[in-house]
Design a protein around this motif. Structure first.
Motif, PDB file in Angstrom:
ATOM      1  N   ILE A  49       0.843  -1.202   0.000  1.00  0.00           N
ATOM      2  CA  ILE A  49       0.000   0.000   0.000  1.00  0.00           C
ATOM      3  C   ILE A  49       0.874   1.246   0.000  1.00  0.00           C
ATOM      4  CG2 ILE A  49      -1.616   1.344   1.414  1.00  0.00           C
ATOM      5  CD1 ILE A  49      -2.852  -1.429   2.230  1.00  0.00           C
ATOM      6  N   GLU A  50       1.874   1.272   0.868  1.00  0.00           N
ATOM      7  CA  GLU A  50       2.755   2.443   0.993  1.00  0.00           C
ATOM      8  C   GLU A  50       3.654   2.633  -0.221  1.00  0.00           C
ATOM      9  OE1 GLU A  50       4.756   1.726   4.688  1.00  0.00           O
ATOM     10  OE2 GLU A  50       2.879   1.836   5.826  1.00  0.00           O
ATOM     11  N   SER A  51       3.852   1.593  -1.020  1.00  0.00           N
ATOM     12  CA  SER A  51       4.733   1.703  -2.189  1.00  0.00           C
ATOM     13  C   SER A  51       4.089   2.456  -3.352  1.00  0.00           C
ATOM     14  CB  SER A  51       5.188   0.320  -2.646  1.00  0.00           C
ATOM     15  OG  SER A  51       4.107  -0.370  -3.248  1.00  0.00           O
ATOM     16  N   ARG A  52       2.809   2.793  -3.196  1.00  0.00           N
ATOM     17  CA  ARG A  52       2.113   3.616  -4.199  1.00  0.00           C
ATOM     18  C   ARG A  52       2.076   2.960  -5.582  1.00  0.00           C
ATOM     19  NH1 ARG A  52       1.179   8.500  -1.976  1.00  0.00           N
ATOM     20  NH2 ARG A  52       0.785   9.479  -3.967  1.00  0.00           N
ATOM     21  N   MET A  53       1.788   1.664  -5.608  1.00  0.00           N
ATOM     22  CA  MET A  53       1.712   0.954  -6.886  1.00  0.00           C
ATOM     23  C   MET A  53       0.478   1.382  -7.667  1.00  0.00           C
ATOM     24  SD  MET A  53       2.785  -2.976  -6.292  1.00  0.00           S
ATOM     25  CE  MET A  53       4.389  -3.404  -5.691  1.00  0.00           C
ATOM     26  N   PRO A  54       0.611   1.539  -8.982  1.00  0.00           N
ATOM     27  CA  PRO A  54      -0.566   1.840  -9.794  1.00  0.00           C
ATOM     28  C   PRO A  54      -1.482   0.625  -9.894  1.00  0.00           C
ATOM     29  CG  PRO A  54       1.329   1.469 -11.196  1.00  0.00           C
ATOM     30  CD  PRO A  54       1.832   1.436  -9.773  1.00  0.00           C
ATOM     31  N   VAL A  55      -2.770   0.880  -9.972  1.00  0.00           N
ATOM     32  CA  VAL A  55      -3.764  -0.173 -10.174  1.00  0.00           C
ATOM     33  C   VAL A  55      -4.407   0.119 -11.518  1.00  0.00           C
ATOM     34  CG1 VAL A  55      -5.845  -1.282  -9.263  1.00  0.00           C
ATOM     35  CG2 VAL A  55      -4.139  -0.331  -7.676  1.00  0.00           C
ATOM     36  N   ARG A  56      -4.295  -0.840 -12.433  1.00  0.00           N
ATOM     37  CA  ARG A  56      -4.822  -0.588 -13.774  1.00  0.00           C
ATOM     38  C   ARG A  56      -5.536  -1.826 -14.292  1.00  0.00           C
ATOM     39  NH1 ARG A  56      -1.115  -2.730 -17.526  1.00  0.00           N
ATOM     40  NH2 ARG A  56       0.833  -3.299 -16.525  1.00  0.00           N
ATOM     41  N   GLU A  57      -6.298  -1.616 -15.335  1.00  0.00           N
ATOM     42  CA  GLU A  57      -6.993  -2.744 -15.951  1.00  0.00           C
ATOM     43  C   GLU A  57      -6.505  -2.923 -17.374  1.00  0.00           C
ATOM     44  OE1 GLU A  57     -11.142  -1.488 -17.862  1.00  0.00           O
ATOM     45  OE2 GLU A  57     -11.072  -1.035 -15.721  1.00  0.00           O
ATOM     46  N   THR A  58      -6.462  -4.183 -17.794  1.00  0.00           N
ATOM     47  CA  THR A  58      -6.166  -4.520 -19.178  1.00  0.00           C
ATOM     48  C   THR A  58      -7.241  -5.493 -19.634  1.00  0.00           C
ATOM     49  OG1 THR A  58      -4.714  -6.353 -18.520  1.00  0.00           O
ATOM     50  CG2 THR A  58      -3.669  -4.222 -18.914  1.00  0.00           C
ATOM     51  N   MET A  59      -7.417  -5.603 -20.915  1.00  0.00           N
ATOM     52  CA  MET A  59      -8.380  -6.550 -21.476  1.00  0.00           C
ATOM     53  C   MET A  59      -7.590  -7.648 -22.179  1.00  0.00           C
ATOM     54  SD  MET A  59     -11.199  -5.300 -20.444  1.00  0.00           S
ATOM     55  CE  MET A  59     -12.452  -6.247 -21.294  1.00  0.00           C
ATOM     56  N   GLU A  60      -7.992  -8.905 -21.915  1.00  0.00           N
ATOM     57  CA  GLU A  60      -7.316 -10.038 -22.527  1.00  0.00           C
ATOM     58  C   GLU A  60      -8.346 -10.962 -23.162  1.00  0.00           C
ATOM     59  OE1 GLU A  60      -4.496 -12.037 -20.043  1.00  0.00           O
ATOM     60  OE2 GLU A  60      -3.794 -10.154 -19.152  1.00  0.00           O
ATOM     61  N   ASN A  61      -7.946 -11.602 -24.246  1.00  0.00           N
ATOM     62  CA  ASN A  61      -8.787 -12.582 -24.905  1.00  0.00           C
ATOM     63  C   ASN A  61      -9.007 -13.758 -23.960  1.00  0.00           C
ATOM     64  OD1 ASN A  61      -8.890 -15.241 -26.542  1.00  0.00           O
ATOM     65  ND2 ASN A  61      -9.572 -13.650 -27.970  1.00  0.00           N
ATOM     66  N   ARG A  62     -10.230 -14.279 -23.926  1.00  0.00           N
ATOM     67  CA  ARG A  62     -10.569 -15.371 -23.005  1.00  0.00           C
ATOM     68  C   ARG A  62      -9.620 -16.556 -23.135  1.00  0.00           C
ATOM     69  NH1 ARG A  62     -14.457 -17.554 -19.748  1.00  0.00           N
ATOM     70  NH2 ARG A  62     -15.899 -15.827 -19.966  1.00  0.00           N
ATOM     71  N   SER A  63      -9.290 -16.957 -24.352  1.00  0.00           N
ATOM     72  CA  SER A  63      -8.439 -18.144 -24.519  1.00  0.00           C
ATOM     73  C   SER A  63      -7.055 -17.920 -23.906  1.00  0.00           C
ATOM     74  CB  SER A  63      -8.334 -18.546 -25.992  1.00  0.00           C
ATOM     75  OG  SER A  63      -7.725 -17.522 -26.735  1.00  0.00           O
ATOM     76  N   GLU A  64      -6.519 -16.717 -24.005  1.00  0.00           N
ATOM     77  CA  GLU A  64      -5.225 -16.412 -23.382  1.00  0.00           C
ATOM     78  C   GLU A  64      -5.381 -16.300 -21.862  1.00  0.00           C
ATOM     79  OE1 GLU A  64      -2.163 -16.364 -24.821  1.00  0.00           O
ATOM     80  OE2 GLU A  64      -3.313 -17.152 -26.500  1.00  0.00           O
ATOM     81  N   ALA A  65      -6.466 -15.676 -21.413  1.00  0.00           N
ATOM     82  CA  ALA A  65      -6.702 -15.516 -19.973  1.00  0.00           C
ATOM     83  C   ALA A  65      -6.869 -16.867 -19.282  1.00  0.00           C
ATOM     84  CB  ALA A  65      -7.924 -14.637 -19.744  1.00  0.00           C
ATOM     85  N   GLU A  66      -7.507 -17.819 -19.963  1.00  0.00           N
ATOM     86  CA  GLU A  66      -7.704 -19.158 -19.379  1.00  0.00           C
ATOM     87  C   GLU A  66      -6.380 -19.861 -19.109  1.00  0.00           C
ATOM     88  OE1 GLU A  66     -10.324 -20.863 -22.295  1.00  0.00           O
ATOM     89  OE2 GLU A  66     -12.098 -20.423 -21.071  1.00  0.00           O
ATOM     90  N   LYS A  67      -5.360 -19.542 -19.901  1.00  0.00           N
ATOM     91  CA  LYS A  67      -4.040 -20.148 -19.707  1.00  0.00           C
ATOM     92  C   LYS A  67      -3.320 -19.554 -18.494  1.00  0.00           C
ATOM     93  CE  LYS A  67      -3.481 -20.795 -24.667  1.00  0.00           C
ATOM     94  NZ  LYS A  67      -2.776 -20.289 -25.856  1.00  0.00           N
ATOM     95  N   ALA A  68      -3.603 -18.297 -18.195  1.00  0.00           N
ATOM     96  CA  ALA A  68      -2.859 -17.586 -17.152  1.00  0.00           C
ATOM     97  C   ALA A  68      -3.595 -17.468 -15.816  1.00  0.00           C
ATOM     98  CB  ALA A  68      -2.513 -16.179 -17.653  1.00  0.00           C
TER      99      ALA A  68
END
Length: 148
Positions: free
Chosen positions: A65-84
């Protein structure tokens, strides 16, 4: 400007899950419930946390929390997301494009919820209790307001 409490709690849930996985090599929570004031996550686990483990988790999460990391969203194809990623908690209606929430280089997971823009908006993380019953570890947590 105050950040929405549910966004803060949801982002904290991601950090708790990521830290549990990294610390104990367990799966992410199979059930979670958050509201504006508190949250809980249930894990398939073999025991309750020790007091030392509880403090260590809090310390690790608060460092992120203190490290101030960015929080972001990306969009991935379902077939690739299922692998990861494990997609079993996503609703069927999500479709072929999967939204992945990334907290810096610390955590990435498919999610449909709303989050903060930066970990510094979360506030101080505190585990208020944990208990173990029938193969389930339940961890309850709260957040303090983020520092200005």
């Amino acid at each position: 400007m105050k950040t929405d409490p549910l966004r803060r709690m949801h982002s904290a849930e991601h950090l708790l899950n990521g830290t549990m996985v990294k610390t104990f090599q367990c799966e992410r929570s199979f059930s979670a419930h958050i509201n504006k004031k508190k949250g809980k996550c249930d894990y398939e686990f073999e025991r309750n946390l020790t007091e030392e483990e509880t403090r260590d988790l809090e310390e690790r999460i608060n460092q992120i929390i203190e490290s101030r990391m960015p929080v972001r969203e990306t969009m991935e194809n379902r077939s690739e997301a299922e692998k990861a990623y494990n997609l079993k908690r996503l609703p069927e209606s999500v479709g072929n494009e999967i939204r992945v929430i990334r907290i810096g280089d610390y955590d990435a997971v498919p999610c449909i919820g709303e989050h903060v823009d930066n970990t510094s908006q979360i506030g101080r993380f505190r585990i208020v209790s944990s208990d173990y019953e029938n193969g389930v570890l339940r961890v309850r947590f709260k957040l303090s307001e983020p520092e200005k």
